[in-house]
Design a protein around this motif. Structure first.
Motif, PDB file in Angstrom:
ATOM      1  N   ILE A  16       0.885  -1.117   0.227  1.00  0.00           N
ATOM      2  CA  ILE A  16       0.069  -0.084  -0.111  1.00  0.00           C
ATOM      3  C   ILE A  16       0.962   1.204   0.110  1.00  0.00           C
ATOM      4  CG2 ILE A  16      -1.751   1.333   1.187  1.00  0.00           C
ATOM      5  CD1 ILE A  16      -2.602  -1.351   2.600  1.00  0.00           C
ATOM      6  N   SER A  17       0.755   2.158  -1.032  1.00  0.00           N
ATOM      7  CA  SER A  17       1.567   3.387  -1.206  1.00  0.00           C
ATOM      8  C   SER A  17       0.770   4.359  -0.527  1.00  0.00           C
ATOM      9  CB  SER A  17       1.910   3.729  -2.659  1.00  0.00           C
ATOM     10  OG  SER A  17       2.533   4.623  -2.529  1.00  0.00           O
ATOM     11  N   LYS A  37      10.868  11.608  -7.972  1.00  0.00           N
ATOM     12  CA  LYS A  37       9.888  10.831  -8.494  1.00  0.00           C
ATOM     13  C   LYS A  37       9.635   9.539  -7.743  1.00  0.00           C
ATOM     14  CE  LYS A  37      10.391  12.192 -13.235  1.00  0.00           C
ATOM     15  NZ  LYS A  37       9.983  13.487 -13.167  1.00  0.00           N
ATOM     16  N   ASN A  38      10.102   9.693  -6.400  1.00  0.00           N
ATOM     17  CA  ASN A  38      10.006   8.710  -5.425  1.00  0.00           C
ATOM     18  C   ASN A  38       8.680   8.704  -4.553  1.00  0.00           C
ATOM     19  OD1 ASN A  38      11.107   6.595  -3.822  1.00  0.00           O
ATOM     20  ND2 ASN A  38      11.004   8.094  -2.196  1.00  0.00           N
ATOM     21  N   PRO A  39       7.754   7.713  -4.428  1.00  0.00           N
ATOM     22  CA  PRO A  39       6.576   7.775  -3.884  1.00  0.00           C
ATOM     23  C   PRO A  39       6.876   7.695  -2.261  1.00  0.00           C
ATOM     24  CG  PRO A  39       6.691   5.742  -4.644  1.00  0.00           C
ATOM     25  CD  PRO A  39       7.779   6.406  -5.249  1.00  0.00           C
ATOM     26  N   GLY A  40       7.361   8.693  -1.717  1.00  0.00           N
ATOM     27  CA  GLY A  40       7.628   8.562  -0.100  1.00  0.00           C
ATOM     28  C   GLY A  40       7.295  10.171   0.188  1.00  0.00           C
ATOM     29  N   ALA A  41       7.459  10.293   1.746  1.00  0.00           N
ATOM     30  CA  ALA A  41       7.194  11.736   2.311  1.00  0.00           C
ATOM     31  C   ALA A  41       7.874  12.663   1.938  1.00  0.00           C
ATOM     32  CB  ALA A  41       7.114  11.335   3.898  1.00  0.00           C
ATOM     33  N   GLY A  59       1.527   7.140   7.540  1.00  0.00           N
ATOM     34  CA  GLY A  59       0.900   5.909   6.848  1.00  0.00           C
ATOM     35  C   GLY A  59       1.812   4.908   6.730  1.00  0.00           C
ATOM     36  N   ASP A  60       3.125   5.485   5.985  1.00  0.00           N
ATOM     37  CA  ASP A  60       4.147   4.294   5.656  1.00  0.00           C
ATOM     38  C   ASP A  60       4.609   3.680   7.008  1.00  0.00           C
ATOM     39  OD1 ASP A  60       3.935   4.538   2.819  1.00  0.00           O
ATOM     40  OD2 ASP A  60       5.293   6.071   2.682  1.00  0.00           O
ATOM     41  N   ALA A  61       4.899   4.409   8.049  1.00  0.00           N
ATOM     42  CA  ALA A  61       5.401   3.915   9.132  1.00  0.00           C
ATOM     43  C   ALA A  61       4.414   3.029   9.713  1.00  0.00           C
ATOM     44  CB  ALA A  61       5.799   5.164  10.237  1.00  0.00           C
ATOM     45  N   ALA A  62       3.042   3.569   9.977  1.00  0.00           N
ATOM     46  CA  ALA A  62       2.157   2.625  10.481  1.00  0.00           C
ATOM     47  C   ALA A  62       2.117   1.173   9.780  1.00  0.00           C
ATOM     48  CB  ALA A  62       0.578   3.436  10.529  1.00  0.00           C
ATOM     49  N   LEU A  88       9.748  -5.096   1.999  1.00  0.00           N
ATOM     50  CA  LEU A  88       9.859  -5.339   0.777  1.00  0.00           C
ATOM     51  C   LEU A  88       8.533  -4.982  -0.171  1.00  0.00           C
ATOM     52  CD1 LEU A  88      11.691  -8.810   0.701  1.00  0.00           C
ATOM     53  CD2 LEU A  88      12.703  -6.629   0.003  1.00  0.00           C
ATOM     54  N   GLY A  89       7.425  -5.198   0.603  1.00  0.00           N
ATOM     55  CA  GLY A  89       6.280  -4.347   0.059  1.00  0.00           C
ATOM     56  C   GLY A  89       6.367  -3.208  -0.334  1.00  0.00           C
ATOM     57  N   HIS A  90       6.890  -2.338   0.389  1.00  0.00           N
ATOM     58  CA  HIS A  90       6.903  -0.869   0.182  1.00  0.00           C
ATOM     59  C   HIS A  90       7.915  -0.558  -0.996  1.00  0.00           C
ATOM     60  CE1 HIS A  90       6.832   3.412   1.089  1.00  0.00           C
ATOM     61  NE2 HIS A  90       8.133   3.504   0.754  1.00  0.00           N
ATOM     62  N   LEU A  91       9.030  -1.414  -1.003  1.00  0.00           N
ATOM     63  CA  LEU A  91       9.951  -1.298  -2.152  1.00  0.00           C
ATOM     64  C   LEU A  91       9.720  -1.821  -3.506  1.00  0.00           C
ATOM     65  CD1 LEU A  91      11.938  -0.497   0.233  1.00  0.00           C
ATOM     66  CD2 LEU A  91      13.514  -1.914  -1.033  1.00  0.00           C
ATOM     67  N   LEU A  92       8.686  -2.780  -3.344  1.00  0.00           N
ATOM     68  CA  LEU A  92       8.169  -3.552  -4.519  1.00  0.00           C
ATOM     69  C   LEU A  92       6.955  -3.918  -4.562  1.00  0.00           C
ATOM     70  CD1 LEU A  92      11.308  -5.923  -4.953  1.00  0.00           C
ATOM     71  CD2 LEU A  92      11.070  -4.146  -6.419  1.00  0.00           C
ATOM     72  N   PRO A  93       6.178  -2.832  -4.590  1.00  0.00           N
ATOM     73  CA  PRO A  93       4.510  -3.111  -4.315  1.00  0.00           C
ATOM     74  C   PRO A  93       3.816  -3.663  -5.615  1.00  0.00           C
ATOM     75  CG  PRO A  93       5.047  -0.735  -4.804  1.00  0.00           C
ATOM     76  CD  PRO A  93       6.300  -1.470  -5.006  1.00  0.00           C
ATOM     77  N   LEU A  94       3.021  -4.745  -5.112  1.00  0.00           N
ATOM     78  CA  LEU A  94       2.337  -5.445  -6.105  1.00  0.00           C
ATOM     79  C   LEU A  94       1.258  -4.663  -6.814  1.00  0.00           C
ATOM     80  CD1 LEU A  94       1.420  -8.292  -7.216  1.00  0.00           C
ATOM     81  CD2 LEU A  94      -0.179  -8.172  -5.307  1.00  0.00           C
TER      82      LEU A  94
END
Length: 195
Positions: A16-17, A37-41, A59-62, A88-94
């Motif tokens: 979940i991004s 271009k990074n999906p991060g805070a 959200g990302d920490a939670a 890994l899910g955060h790095l390589l999200p389905l």
């Protein structure tokens, strides 16, 4: 089988991004279309919306906290592997064609959930570095480098140490573009905007 289910569930939670979800919810540009271009805070902050950046960070920490907590509660022996899987899910999200963020906030959530002292020690390292240099990327890499040592001191040389070591290595690897920009002297600092 229980371990596989927990690890898979953690990976799906990690996928979940929040950067993308929060940006859509607040009708902001897709964070993959500007700045780093990074999906991060940190990149969401470049949109000019501090509230969106804070929501992304939380959200990302939670999701790191939730995945580790669920593993600890239901299948404790799976916890270190769930910790790595949510990262890994955060790095390589389905859900986003396996193109994700760098994992800093998610790693922080994971470390806090594993042991609050581990999380706070790593966060304190990040805060100290960022206070002096205002480079989020450099602070994240230094904190990542210290995290396995903090883990070994608090928990010993076990599966937790191995998983945190892999997370730290992947986090630094995901910052390889930042490393190049830092060396070239054109990495953006916290609070700056990129076109």
């Amino acid at each position: 089988m229980e371990i596989v289910v927990v690890v898979l569930g953690a990976y799906l939670i990690g996928s979940i991004s929040f950067a993308i979800a929060v940006s859509r919810l607040l009708q902001l540009p897709d964070p993959r279309s500007y700045g780093s271009k990074n999906p991060g805070a940190t990149n969401v902050l470049r949109s000019g919306s501090k509230s969106a950046a804070v929501l992304t960070l939380l959200g990302d920490a939670a999701k790191g906290v939730v995945a580790v907590w669920l593993a600890q509660r239901f299948v404790p022996q799976a916890t270190p592997y769930a910790a790595l899987a949510v990262f890994l899910g955060h790095l390589l999200p389905l859900y986003h064609s396996f193109t994700g963020g760098k994992g800093v906030a998610t790693a922080a959530g994971v470390l806090l959930a594993i042991d609050w002292r581990l999380g706070l020690g790593t966060l304190a390292t990040w805060l100290i570095i960022v206070a002096f240099v205002r480079y989020s990327s450099l602070a994240a890499m230094v904190a990542a480098a210290f995290a396995p040592f903090f883990t070994a001191l608090l928990m010993g040389w076990n599966a937790y140490f191995a998983c945190v070591l892999v997370m730290a290595a992947l986090l630094v690897w995901r910052h390889r573009g930042n490393i190049a920009r830092l060396m070239a002297g054109n990495e953006s600092r916290i609070g700056s905007k990129k076109a």
